[in-house]
Design an enzyme around this catalytic site. Structure first.
Site, PDB file in Angstrom:
ATOM      1  N   CYS A   1       6.418   0.507   7.683  1.00 26.58           N
ATOM      2  CA  CYS A   1       5.950   1.626   6.867  1.00 26.58           C
ATOM      3  C   CYS A   1       7.074   2.100   5.962  1.00 26.58           C
ATOM      4  O   CYS A   1       8.221   2.237   6.412  1.00 26.58           O
ATOM      5  CB  CYS A   1       5.486   2.761   7.778  1.00 26.58           C
ATOM      6  SG  CYS A   1       4.891   4.219   6.897  1.00 26.58           S
ATOM      7  N   LEU A   2       6.738   2.374   4.725  1.00 25.39           N
ATOM      8  CA  LEU A   2       7.732   2.871   3.774  1.00 25.39           C
ATOM      9  C   LEU A   2       8.245   4.264   4.145  1.00 25.39           C
ATOM     10  O   LEU A   2       9.303   4.673   3.696  1.00 25.39           O
ATOM     11  CB  LEU A   2       7.149   2.876   2.357  1.00 25.39           C
ATOM     12  CG  LEU A   2       6.767   1.502   1.797  1.00 25.39           C
ATOM     13  CD1 LEU A   2       6.059   1.636   0.455  1.00 25.39           C
ATOM     14  CD2 LEU A   2       7.989   0.603   1.682  1.00 25.39           C
TER      15      LEU A   2
ATOM     16  N   HIS B   1      -3.828   1.247   7.888  1.00 26.74           N
ATOM     17  CA  HIS B   1      -2.515   1.888   7.809  1.00 26.74           C
ATOM     18  C   HIS B   1      -2.534   3.032   6.788  1.00 26.74           C
ATOM     19  O   HIS B   1      -2.104   4.150   7.084  1.00 26.74           O
ATOM     20  CB  HIS B   1      -1.471   0.834   7.426  1.00 26.74           C
ATOM     21  CG  HIS B   1      -0.081   1.361   7.341  1.00 26.74           C
ATOM     22  ND1 HIS B   1       0.867   1.108   8.299  1.00 26.74           N
ATOM     23  CD2 HIS B   1       0.537   2.132   6.399  1.00 26.74           C
ATOM     24  CE1 HIS B   1       2.005   1.702   7.951  1.00 26.74           C
ATOM     25  NE2 HIS B   1       1.825   2.322   6.802  1.00 26.74           N
ATOM     26  N   GLU B   2      -3.031   2.753   5.589  1.00 23.06           N
ATOM     27  CA  GLU B   2      -3.043   3.780   4.532  1.00 23.06           C
ATOM     28  C   GLU B   2      -4.014   4.906   4.870  1.00 23.06           C
ATOM     29  O   GLU B   2      -3.725   6.081   4.615  1.00 23.06           O
ATOM     30  CB  GLU B   2      -3.365   3.160   3.172  1.00 23.06           C
ATOM     31  CG  GLU B   2      -2.381   2.099   2.707  1.00 23.06           C
ATOM     32  CD  GLU B   2      -0.911   2.488   2.805  1.00 23.06           C
ATOM     33  OE1 GLU B   2      -0.576   3.682   2.660  1.00 23.06           O
ATOM     34  OE2 GLU B   2      -0.085   1.595   3.044  1.00 23.06           O
TER      35      GLU B   2
ATOM     36  N   HIS C   1      -2.498   7.451   7.102  1.00 22.65           N
ATOM     37  CA  HIS C   1      -1.654   8.423   6.400  1.00 22.65           C
ATOM     38  C   HIS C   1      -2.481   9.620   5.929  1.00 22.65           C
ATOM     39  O   HIS C   1      -2.001  10.759   5.948  1.00 22.65           O
ATOM     40  CB  HIS C   1      -0.964   7.788   5.185  1.00 22.65           C
ATOM     41  CG  HIS C   1       0.252   7.005   5.521  1.00 22.65           C
ATOM     42  ND1 HIS C   1       1.359   7.546   6.144  1.00 22.65           N
ATOM     43  CD2 HIS C   1       0.558   5.696   5.307  1.00 22.65           C
ATOM     44  CE1 HIS C   1       2.284   6.622   6.305  1.00 22.65           C
ATOM     45  NE2 HIS C   1       1.822   5.481   5.805  1.00 22.65           N
TER      46      HIS C   1
ATOM     47  N   GLN D   1       2.800  10.014   1.237  1.00 18.51           N
ATOM     48  CA  GLN D   1       4.112   9.361   1.277  1.00 18.51           C
ATOM     49  C   GLN D   1       4.980   9.722   0.084  1.00 18.51           C
ATOM     50  O   GLN D   1       6.194   9.539   0.131  1.00 18.51           O
ATOM     51  CB  GLN D   1       3.949   7.851   1.368  1.00 18.51           C
ATOM     52  CG  GLN D   1       3.356   7.402   2.696  1.00 18.51           C
ATOM     53  CD  GLN D   1       3.256   5.908   2.744  1.00 18.51           C
ATOM     54  OE1 GLN D   1       2.277   5.330   2.287  1.00 18.51           O
ATOM     55  NE2 GLN D   1       4.287   5.272   3.293  1.00 18.51           N
TER      56      GLN D   1
ATOM     57  N   GLY E   1       0.844  -1.185   0.000  1.00 19.56           N
ATOM     58  CA  GLY E   1       0.000   0.000   0.000  1.00 19.56           C
ATOM     59  C   GLY E   1       0.879   1.234   0.000  1.00 19.56           C
ATOM     60  O   GLY E   1       2.041   1.188   0.408  1.00 19.56           O
TER      61      GLY E   1
END
Length: 187
Positions: free
Chosen positions: A98-99, A140-141, A144, A51, A46
């Protein structure tokens, strides 16, 4: 294929609510395609627009069913309903990463079920009911888009560890990013 840099914790766009999408145009389609390219190269399951430095309510996902059936898409201007959180010790929680906090994993309790309501690239409404890891990805997304990283939701002990890592790596301030396919920060 266009891969965009992924911004790291401390970049302001990651820590403020994203704005609703109002224009469904070629610029949005390019953003979404770039996000898919970036997520695939990272690799991730995702990726939210903040991000890649864009403060819009958009996220992409790619998490196949257990039988391999693809589940890949984009959610624009989403709302997310979740089941009540299970009360359990964090040490029994699944690890999450997380990226935008690359290379680290910490345990986090998430809701087991979620209902995503959003629109697609054409502005057409849809909804997806899911559970398990797929529900975790949506939570999670969606976080953000609200201006939260998963590290903001960690229990005190793990949040303290994450803060120490952030300081040690020089994160926590604007201007830090990494490039999927070039940098290997997720290793």
């Amino acid at each position: 294929m266009t891969v965009r840099p992924i911004v790291i914790s401390g970049e302001p766009v990651l820590h403020e609510p994203a704005a609703p999408v109002t224009k469904f145009d070629d610029e949005l389609r390019t953003l979404v395609q770039d996000m898919f390219d970036t997520m695939d190269e990272a690799p991730g399951v995702g990726l939210a627009a903040p991000q890649v430095g864009v403060g819009l309510q958009v996220f992409v996902y790619d998490y196949p069913e257990d039988d391999g059936t693809p589940r890949r898409g984009v959610a624009i201007n989403p709302t997310l309903l979740i089941s009540p959180l299970e009360i359990r010790d964090t040490t029994d929680a699944d690890d999450e990463g997380c990226l935008s906090f690359p290379g680290e994993r910490f345990p986090l309790v998430r809701a087991e079920k979620a209902l995503l309501r959003a629109v697609d690239l054409e502005g057409k409404p849809f909804e997806i009911e899911c559970d398990g890891w797929f529900a975790r990805i949506f939570q999670h997304e969606y976080d953000h888009l609200l201006g939260y990283l998963y590290t903001d939701r960690l229990d005190y002990e793990f949040n303290k560890q994450a803060s120490k890592i952030e300081r040690k790596r020089g994160w926590g301030k604007p201007g830090k990013s990494w490039m999927p396919g070039i940098d290997n920060l997720e290793d």
